[in-house]
Design an enzyme around this catalytic site. Structure first.
Site, short mmCIF file in Angstrom:
data_model
loop_
_atom_site.label_atom_id
_atom_site.label_comp_id
_atom_site.label_asym_id
_atom_site.label_seq_id
_atom_site.Cartn_x
_atom_site.Cartn_y
_atom_site.Cartn_z
N GLU A 152 -11.26 -10.71 -4.64
CA GLU A 152 -9.82 -10.62 -4.36
C GLU A 152 -9.30 -11.79 -3.54
O GLU A 152 -8.14 -11.82 -3.15
CB GLU A 152 -9.48 -9.28 -3.69
N ASP A 185 -4.66 -8.23 -4.25
CA ASP A 185 -4.82 -9.30 -3.27
C ASP A 185 -5.07 -10.64 -3.94
O ASP A 185 -4.63 -11.67 -3.45
CB ASP A 185 -5.98 -8.98 -2.31
N CYS A 228 -9.83 -3.12 -10.32
CA CYS A 228 -9.36 -1.92 -9.62
C CYS A 228 -7.99 -2.14 -8.97
O CYS A 228 -7.48 -1.26 -8.29
CB CYS A 228 -10.38 -1.44 -8.59
N HIS A 249 0.82 -1.22 0.00
CA HIS A 249 0.00 0.00 0.00
C HIS A 249 0.85 1.26 0.00
O HIS A 249 0.43 2.30 -0.48
CB HIS A 249 -1.01 -0.03 1.14
C1 PEP Z 1 -6.70 -5.07 -4.56
O1 PEP Z 1 -6.49 -5.89 -3.67
O2 PEP Z 1 -6.42 -5.27 -5.75
C2 PEP Z 1 -7.29 -3.75 -4.24
C3 PEP Z 1 -7.65 -2.93 -5.18
O3 PEP Z 1 -7.41 -3.42 -2.94
P1 PEP Z 1 -6.18 -3.00 -2.02
O4 PEP Z 1 -4.99 -2.79 -2.91
O5 PEP Z 1 -6.56 -1.76 -1.29
O6 PEP Z 1 -6.01 -4.17 -1.11
MG MG Z 2 -7.39 -5.65 -1.74
#
Ligand code: PEP
Ligand code: MG
Length: 591
Positions: A457, A481, A528, A214
């Protein structure tokens, strides 16, 4: 001497600047420049902070004088003497003055910068007793910082000056000109990164972290060159060294020679030109050569990011990571009113375009606070994360749901739920949404309709799509994920980063099947995760049938360029070959 450090690419572009080494715990002190005429006042502010600590110690000493040896052991008296001595340390005082006077750093920044230098000197000492004084020095600096908190100077953020791209001329000329600064830390948490959004740094480097950690994701959203997983960078680079970050190659060049500087100066300008060229596509609809319309959406972390999403040409927000509102607050979570105002700001900023608000997804590499990193659990990424955390605290979850439903009265809101896998979780989540609605109704509070979606995910979710399609209006594939859990690779761990593979056949199968199943049932689906903003994967995702991509605003135009050049009728059979190939990378190359 010039040397290079190799890490992982995070966000593209080249940054050239001076190194600012910061321990992650100290990142959250303010970093800004003062005006030249504020130098004396700023030095006085640090001095006042130091004097307050000296006074505090004197008071303690007086109290101790009246105590017996049991309550006040001699070690304590000696320790206070050491602290008083360190408070007069010439290296500390002189260094702080230098950073304020010569670099125009604000007081807190000057103090933590000098502390980093002194800490290194301590580390290099042979004498164990002196080495241990490092902790004392850290303590007194923390105390000065605390004392200064009450006397903050007005924030004068000369961001534009600091992030101004240094030309090669600048770098070869006078050292005292304002040049960009590059932050180097062992680790930065997502909450640290938030602080960063308003700061002056033109790039950053961390020793640890994976490409889709992140921390890396927030860096990408800031669109500044960055390298993570650079192992020992925070030990090899010294305060104030010149460094080049090559964000495209994931390389850091320290102490570059004039020839290398010239080379990278050129590359930097080329990158800027390329970005300028892409701006021409801003108002061009994202339609493929064979007429397929594609929806390009933005991922945001804070409501304040929404205007940038619009400016980049996003047709909505495909992922608002609401957890960033919850971070770095020392456990005091935002109440319904605060959340409602934040969601409403995002919704109104998007001027009628849809905003997909994901319910809070904390845990794993997104701790609420740096101080509460989850060391108690062996596998936080497999633990009480995201929807599991929300369902474990119904009052908190209902507060968030009410805030989202209220914001939906001001525009188009989609509600997205992360990390679902079980039917029971789906039932409970939907029941909570109904309950939140009923609570608002019972009080006569205005709220709006929302479309409800689930993130795919976890492989278990991708393998039980019919259950999800039955209950949800739309699905969004969280590839970050999904890859982590399919391949059992910690997305934040640089030591296994080479195994984190979006093109693994198993990952492709899960992504492709989710897209195909949604299309077959006429349900909207988007990606996403970071795959959506990776231009090297745009054609493949188009070929697999994806028509909705959500990514960092900075990526939108580059992805759009790929879309405009694509012909999905040709890409579809090719994508199927890639999907079923033993080595998809090879298969991709054979267009
Ligand atoms: C993902 O897991 O692809 C996602 C968009 O959520 P995050 O990156 O916030 O876990
Ligand atoms: Mg995620």
């Amino acid at each position: 001497m010039t040397f290079a450090i190799h890490g992982l690419t995070v966000s593209r572009g080249v940054a050239i600047g001076r190194a600012v080494l910061v321990a992650s715990s100290r990142v959250d002190v303010a970093h800004y420049f003062i005006d030249a005429d504020q130098v004396e006042a700023e030095i006085a502010r640090v001095r006042a902070g130091r004097d307050a600590v000296v006074e505090e110690i004197h008071r303690l000493q007086q109290n101790i004088a009246h105590m017996g040896p049991k309550e006040a052991p001699p070690e304590l008296t000696a320790l206070l003497d050491v602290h008083l001595m360190l408070l007069q340390d010439a290296e500390l005082i002189g260094g702080v003055k230098h950073w304020i006077t010569d670099r125009l750093y604000n007081g807190e920044w000057a103090l933590t910068t000098q502390l980093e230098i002194i800490v290194r000197h301590f580390d290099e000492m042979e004498d164990a007793y002196l080495r241990e004084r490092k902790a004392d020095m850290e303590q007194i600096c923390e105390r000065i910082l605390r004392a200064m908190k009450g006397a903050a100077s007005p924030m004068v953020a000369h961001t534009s000056r600091a992030v101004r791209k240094a030309s090669q001329q600048d770098l070869l000329l006078d050292d005292t000109v304002d040049v960009p600064l590059v932050l180097i830390a062992h680790d930065l948490s997502p909450a640290d990164m938030l602080q960063f959004k308003q700061s002056v740094f033109a790039g950053f480097i961390t020793d640890v972290g994976g490409k889709t950690s992140h921390t890396a994701i927030v860096a990408r959203s800031m669109d500044i060159p960055a390298v993570v997983g650079a192992r020992t960078s925070s030990q090899l680079v010294r305060q104030d060294d010149w460094v080049i970050i090559d964000g495209d190659a994931g390389v850091v060049i320290v102490d570059p020679s004039p020839i290398i500087l010239a080379e990278y100066g050129f590359k930097q300008r080329q990158g800027e030109l390329e970005r300028g060229r892409l701006q021409r596509l801003l108002h061009t609809p994202a339609v493929t050569m064979d007429g397929e319309k594609v929806q390009l959406l933005a991922n945001i972390e804070l409501p304040e990011d929404a205007p940038a999403a619009l400016k980049a040409g996003a047709l909505g927000v495909g992922l608002f990571r609401s957890e960033f509102l919850f971070m770095g607050r020392q456990g005091r979570l935002p109440d319904e009113e605060e959340q409602y105002r934040a969601y409403r700001r995002a919704v109104e900023s998007m001027q009628g375009l849809p905003v997909t608000i994901r319910t809070v997804d904390v845990g794993a590499d997104k701790p609420l606070d740096d101080s509460v990193r989850d060391d108690a659990h062996l596998n936080p990424a497999l633990g009480l994360r995201a929807i599991r955390w929300s369902l474990a605290d119904p009052a908190m979850f209902l507060t968030q749901l009410r805030a989202i439903l209220r914001a939906a009265a001001h525009g188009q809101v989609h509600l997205l739920v992360p990390m679902l896998a079980h039917a029971r979780e789906i039932r409970q989540t939907l029941a909570h949404i109904d309950q939140a609605r009923a609570m608002l109704d019972s009080k006569g509070v205005v709220h709006g309709p929302v479309k409800i979606g689930a993130m795919i995910e976890i492989p278990a979710a991708a393998l039980s799509l019919s259950m999800f399609l039955k209950h949800f209006d739309f699905l969004s594939i969280g590839t970050n994920d999904l890859i982590q859990y399919t391949l059992a690779i910690d997305r934040a761990d640089e030591s296994v980063a080479d195994l984190y593979d979006p093109l693994h056949p198993a990952v492709l199968r899960l992504v492709a099947d989710t897209i195909a199943e949604c299309r077959a049932q006429g349900k909207p689906v988007s990606v996403c995760g970071e795959m959506a903003g990776d231009v090297s994967l745009t054609r493949l995702l188009l070929g697999l049938g994806l028509r909705s991509f959500s990514m960092h605003p900075a990526q939108i135009l580059a992805v759009k360029q790929e879309i405009l050049r694509a012909d999905t009728s040709k890409l579809a059979p090719w994508a199927q070959r890639v999907r079923t190939a033993e080595d998809p990378v090879l298969a991709m190359a054979s267009a």
